[in-house]
Design an enzyme around this catalytic site. Structure first.
Site, short mmCIF file in Angstrom:
data_model
loop_
_atom_site.label_atom_id
_atom_site.label_comp_id
_atom_site.label_asym_id
_atom_site.label_seq_id
_atom_site.Cartn_x
_atom_site.Cartn_y
_atom_site.Cartn_z
N LYS A 40 60.96 -55.03 67.33
CA LYS A 40 62.13 -54.56 67.13
C LYS A 40 62.76 -53.67 68.12
O LYS A 40 61.89 -52.39 68.57
CB LYS A 40 62.68 -54.92 66.03
CG LYS A 40 61.97 -52.87 64.58
CD LYS A 40 61.87 -53.44 63.34
CE LYS A 40 61.54 -52.19 63.08
NZ LYS A 40 60.60 -53.01 61.73
N TYR A 278 79.41 -26.85 77.42
CA TYR A 278 80.23 -26.86 76.34
C TYR A 278 80.22 -26.27 74.71
O TYR A 278 79.28 -25.84 73.74
CB TYR A 278 80.15 -28.22 75.90
CG TYR A 278 81.05 -29.35 76.49
CD1 TYR A 278 81.95 -29.47 77.47
CD2 TYR A 278 80.02 -30.82 77.32
CE1 TYR A 278 82.27 -29.98 78.40
CE2 TYR A 278 80.49 -31.33 77.91
CZ TYR A 278 81.74 -31.15 78.95
OH TYR A 278 81.78 -32.10 79.42
C1 PLP Z 1 59.53 -52.69 61.13
C2 PLP Z 1 58.68 -53.44 59.52
C3 PLP Z 1 57.60 -53.11 59.52
C4 PLP Z 1 56.58 -51.75 61.11
O1 PLP Z 1 56.72 -51.27 60.01
P1 PLP Z 1 56.50 -49.23 61.17
O2 PLP Z 1 56.32 -48.53 60.31
O3 PLP Z 1 57.22 -49.39 62.13
O4 PLP Z 1 54.63 -50.09 61.60
C5 PLP Z 1 56.71 -54.08 59.19
N1 PLP Z 1 57.49 -54.95 58.80
C6 PLP Z 1 58.59 -54.69 58.90
C7 PLP Z 1 59.46 -55.86 57.57
C8 PLP Z 1 59.85 -54.23 59.23
O5 PLP Z 1 61.36 -54.02 59.19
#
Ligand code: PLP
Length: 386
Positions: A40, A278
């Protein structure tokens, strides 16, 4: 896309071998359980299509997990032909894509279940759904009280093929060395799964573990683990690192695969007493050599790093002077010998013996490695190395 790094002013290098090592480490750690690698947020800023392509030959990775239907589309477009778990919601206009891209959606409300039930009936196809159970994060899960209504609907839509997976997500596993709340959530999860079974629904695949859970708690690993940050070679937090170390674990498990590089696009000598950038927040105290870099907060270099961040030039730290602008920033190279126009600069990563990690950048900016990486602009070219 084959772009020569030398021709670019800002680019991200991804190490294929580091990714492979991280997956091998994770797989060994979880004793060969299948991995659902989280891609993601543009693969935590790394580049979703590049990461999907690199993960394809690694058979330990059974699933990619994504937040959105659009991310799933990008994985399919990149050639990912194994399972995809959709963690986030699909807009009503996107549900058909669940069939088109063969996705395994997460169920966290009755409306989605109903829509998917109708969809499976229409296409006469089972859909592997993952029911999210509420164990104390209060984000997406369904509660004990709601279970009978969900079970009833699953039975109504026999075409769905029952509940395929049941999952939950821990609220307090990264930021602490006290894991009592995680234990409580785990108990809750087991109770809810038993309740599903009593109602005549037995999920085939149980999964709860993000990176921190998978690393620290054997009991959370069940049938599949869902790591994200560790896939990219980063520890979820200092606390996770420390807890693992205290348990006698090997802390050389992961190697970061991302290096963000840029080039000096201008050098200037500024007298003492001059303001930089800035807001005139920085004033030179001595004759200063500044390097102008063609990156800024638009690219994902937080404005919070103004007068706080460091980049690497010739293996030395060069401090950020003045405010980070939208597309430009200035760093001090007065102390670094032989700096020339177009010299390579490392913004995140290693250069010679010096490192600026995503964790350090996160500390300086008052945030975490996840956000530093996740905000890297997707327009920056990604280049795969070794
Ligand atoms: C993002 C996510 C993960 C992975 O988490 P990490 O801490 O990056 O390993 C696992 N399960 C869900 C439901 C998530 O949203």
């Amino acid at each position: 896309m084959k772009t020569k790094p030398a021709a670019m002013l800002s680019w991200i290098e991804l190490s294929a071998s580091a990714l492979e090592q991280n997956i091998r480490s994770l797989s060994k750690l979880v004793k060969g359980r299948p991995i659902a690698a989280s891609v993601k947020s543009n693969a935590y800023g790394h580049g979703i299509s590049q990461v999907a392509t690199l993960l394809l030959p690694l058979r330990e990775v059974w699933y990619l997990s994504v937040h959105s239907v659009e991310e799933a589309r990008q994985c399919r477009f990149a050639g990912w032909n194994r399972a995809i778990m959709l963690l986030g919601p699909a807009a009503p206009s996107e549900v058909d894509a669940i069939i088109e891209y063969d996705l395994e959606p997460t169920i966290f409300d009755i409306e989605t279940l109903d829509a998917l039930g109708k969809l499976s009936k229409k296409h006469k196809r089972a859909i592997k759904t993952h029911l999210k159970l509420e164990t104390g994060t209060n984000r997406q899960g369904i509660t004990a009280k709601e279970i009978p209504a969900f079970v009833k609907l699953y039975k109504k839509y026999a075409s769905l093929g029952g509940i395929y997976g049941a999952s939950t997500h821990f609220a307090n596993i990264e930021d602490t060395t006290n894991h009592a709340y995680a234990e409580h959530q785990l108990d809750q999860f087991k109770t809810l799964v038993n309740q599903l079974k009593k109602n005549g629904c037995s999920p085939k695949l149980l999964h709860t573990a993000s990176s921190a859970a998978a690393i620290l708690f054997e009991k959370t690993r069940f049938d599949l683990v869902r790591p994200g940050i560790s896939v990219y070679g980063h520890w979820p937090s200092k606390e996770t690192y420390l807890s693992h170390k205290l348990m006698g674990g090997n802390n050389n498990l992961f190697t970061p695969l991302l290096t963000w590089k840029t080039r000096i696009t201008q050098l200037k000598n500024v007298p003492a007493g001059e303001f930089v950038s800035y807001g005139c927040t920085y004033r030179t105290t001595t004759k200063t050599k500044l390097a102008v870099l063609p990156i800024g907060y638009y690219d994902g270099y937080s404005r919070a790093l103004s007068n706080r961040g460091h980049v690497l030039v010739h293996g030395h730290r060069a401090p950020v002077r003045g405010r980070v602008c939208m597309n430009l920033m200035m760093v001090d190279v007065t102390h670094i010998p032989n700096v020339k126009l177009h010299d390579e600069v490392v913004v995140i990563g290693r250069q010679k013996d010096e490192v600026v990690s995503a964790e350090m950048v996160g500390d300086w900016a008052g945030t975490i490695n996840y956000e530093v990486l996740g905000r890297l602009n997707s327009a920056i070219p990604r280049v795969i190395v070794k």
